[in-house]
Design an enzyme around this catalytic site. Structure first.
Site, mmCIF file in Angstrom:
data_model
loop_
_atom_site.group_PDB
_atom_site.id
_atom_site.type_symbol
_atom_site.label_atom_id
_atom_site.label_comp_id
_atom_site.label_asym_id
_atom_site.label_seq_id
_atom_site.Cartn_x
_atom_site.Cartn_y
_atom_site.Cartn_z
ATOM 1 C CG HIS A 66 46.464 48.594 43.348
ATOM 2 N ND1 HIS A 66 45.412 47.826 42.922
ATOM 3 C CD2 HIS A 66 45.938 49.495 44.224
ATOM 4 C CE1 HIS A 66 44.297 48.231 43.512
ATOM 5 N NE2 HIS A 66 44.596 49.240 44.306
ATOM 6 C CG HIS A 83 44.990 49.484 48.963
ATOM 7 N ND1 HIS A 83 43.805 48.802 49.062
ATOM 8 C CD2 HIS A 83 44.895 50.238 47.831
ATOM 9 C CE1 HIS A 83 43.029 49.113 48.031
ATOM 10 N NE2 HIS A 83 43.669 49.991 47.276
ATOM 11 C CD GLU A 84 47.670 52.698 46.494
ATOM 12 O OE1 GLU A 84 47.831 52.342 45.309
ATOM 13 O OE2 GLU A 84 46.586 53.143 46.915
#
Length: 449
Positions: A23, A19-20
């Protein structure tokens, strides 16, 4: 307990990292300076700084993570004033680029799930065949005319190969209360059965039962298969071996495990003929169960063998194209089903008892890990989709909340007023706290029950 904790932490670490990284990757593509990529919160226990100046950190509290970007070139906290190139701050990016950076996190979770499904599809997964057992009376399956040994080959014209595929195909119709068309092989013929699922979801909420079980559909348990043969037990004396299939016990044909145990229990010190299938050969074995006393003082028969079910299995395998297509479809369908379930909870059509928190997730992580790598990977994919959906909800403090404000900015042509953002963040924090309390309450209710 140790397996549960490790399985939970490994799964959580993988999901947070993807997920990170979504980003981070998007921010780097847009030229934004990234100061820190952290797995976990709190004080870092390990750090490394790369050549771009990004600090990679592993923190002490493994319940999340974050990507810290430069928002304002003049922010004194970073001490970067005068050292940044034009376009290296998040705030300088166009609203479309900011949208891209924020949405990339949840999208990474969907990509991870799809990649797992592609890998499993190409590798091949051994799953129980969609051969049904005899449904309980008055259930939708019984009313539709389903009988034991019916094999489901399609649901609403979509082909089905295995029992898990059947379960997935029925989840949405169950919670929507729809009628589905089952195409089954029954007695050598292909027939259609109409399964009315109206009211099943409400009944499951009221009774805390598995909604699929309430339909009356159960996987056929298959014949009894012998496991470990205990030394000096009645089974060993009779010549039984591990792996033997029991096709009959006395007058009972094709016994299920519980029926077989009952027959043995009712024949202490009495000869009983078993029809055994061993490596393709059938023969009769006469056993005399030992007399033992049960925990409540009754005299029962015991054979001294482990028993299990020989469930027919099928290897579900796809080529590259089929695996990709199936993975995309399954990821989208699961995400959409999650959205509809959340919507039904908001509208009160589905109980909030279906909401799960970290305790339940950890429990399922441990159980899936004990069942094997393939089951565990399926669990990771499912939770990855759930995290992606959760983060896209338009709740301030989540990615979806930021995206909602970017949409407002696109429509207005300028950012939303600061007062709107501050007020909504307070409301969002209250909503998230409430959801977490409900989820934890559900977790401990399940744990205690």
């Amino acid at each position: 307990m140790l397996t549960t904790i490790l399985a939970f932490l490994v799964a959580l670490g993988i999901l947070i990292a993807f997920h990170e990284y979504g980003h981070y990757w998007a921010a780097r593509r847009c030229g934004v300076r990234v100061l820190r990529f952290s797995l976990g919160f709190g004080k870092p226990i390990w750090t490394r700084t790369d050549r771009r100046g990004t600090e990679w950190a592993l923190a002490a509290i493994p319940l999340g993570g974050y990507v810290k970007m430069v928002n304002d070139a003049n922010d004194p906290e970073h001490g970067l004033a005068g050292t940044l190139k034009p376009g290296e701050t998040f705030d300088e990016q166009s609203v479309w680029r900011r949208f891209f950076i924020v949405v990339a996190g949840p999208v990474a979770n969907f990509i991870l799930a799809a990649v797992i499904y592609i890998g499993l599809g190409m590798y091949g997964v051994q799953e129980p065949e969609a051969i049904l057992g005899q449904p309980e009376p008055n259930t939708p399956a019984a009313q539709a005319g389903i009988v034991a040994f019916d094999r489901v080959i399609a649901v609403n014209n979509e082909p089905i190969q295995s029992w898990p595929e059947l379960g997935w195909a029925l989840m949405d119709p169950i919670f929507s209360g729809d009628t589905v068309d089952l195409e089954v092989e029954s007695g050598g013929l292909v027939v259609h059965r109409q399964l009315n699922l109206s009211g099943i979801a409400q009944q499951a909420d009221a009774t805390d039962q598995n909604p699929l079980a309430l339909t009356g559909l159960i996987v056929n348990p298959g014949p009894v298969r012998l496991g470990q043969i205990m030394s000096e037990g009645a089974g060993q004396r009779a010549g039984l071996q591990e792996g033997d299939i029991i096709e009959a016990a006395g007058s009972l044909e094709n016994p299920r495990v519980l029926d077989f145990i009952e027959v043995i229990s009712n024949h202490p010190q009495s000869p009983l003929t078993l029809r055994v299938l061993r490596e393709g050969s059938r023969f009769d074995v006469v056993v005399t169960p030992d007399l033992v006393k049960s925990a409540d003082g009754f005299e029962i028969g015991r054979l001294g063998v482990g028993v299990g079910e020989q469930i027919p299995m099928v290897v579900v395998r796809q080529g590259l194209l089929g695996s990709v297509t199936q993975a995309i479809t399954r990821t989208f369908s699961t995400a959409w089903f999650s959205v509809k379930m959340l919507g039904k909870m908001v509208m009160g059509d589905v109980s909030l008892k279906n909401l799960s928190g970290p305790v339940t997730i950890a429990d399922h992580a441990g159980k899936s890990a004990q069942m094997g790598l393939i089951v565990y990977l399926n669990f990771v994919a499912l939770v990855s989709i759930s995290i992606g959906v959760l983060n896209l909800l338009p709740i301030p403090l989540l990615d979806g909340g930021h995206l909602a404000f970017y949409v407002v900015e696109m429509v207005r042509g300028r950012p939303a007023p600061e007062s709107w953002i501050v007020t909504s963040q307070k409301a969002g924090a209250a909503v998230l706290a409430g959801l977490m309390m409900v989820a934890l309450l559900n977790d401990f209710t399940r744990l205690l029950s």
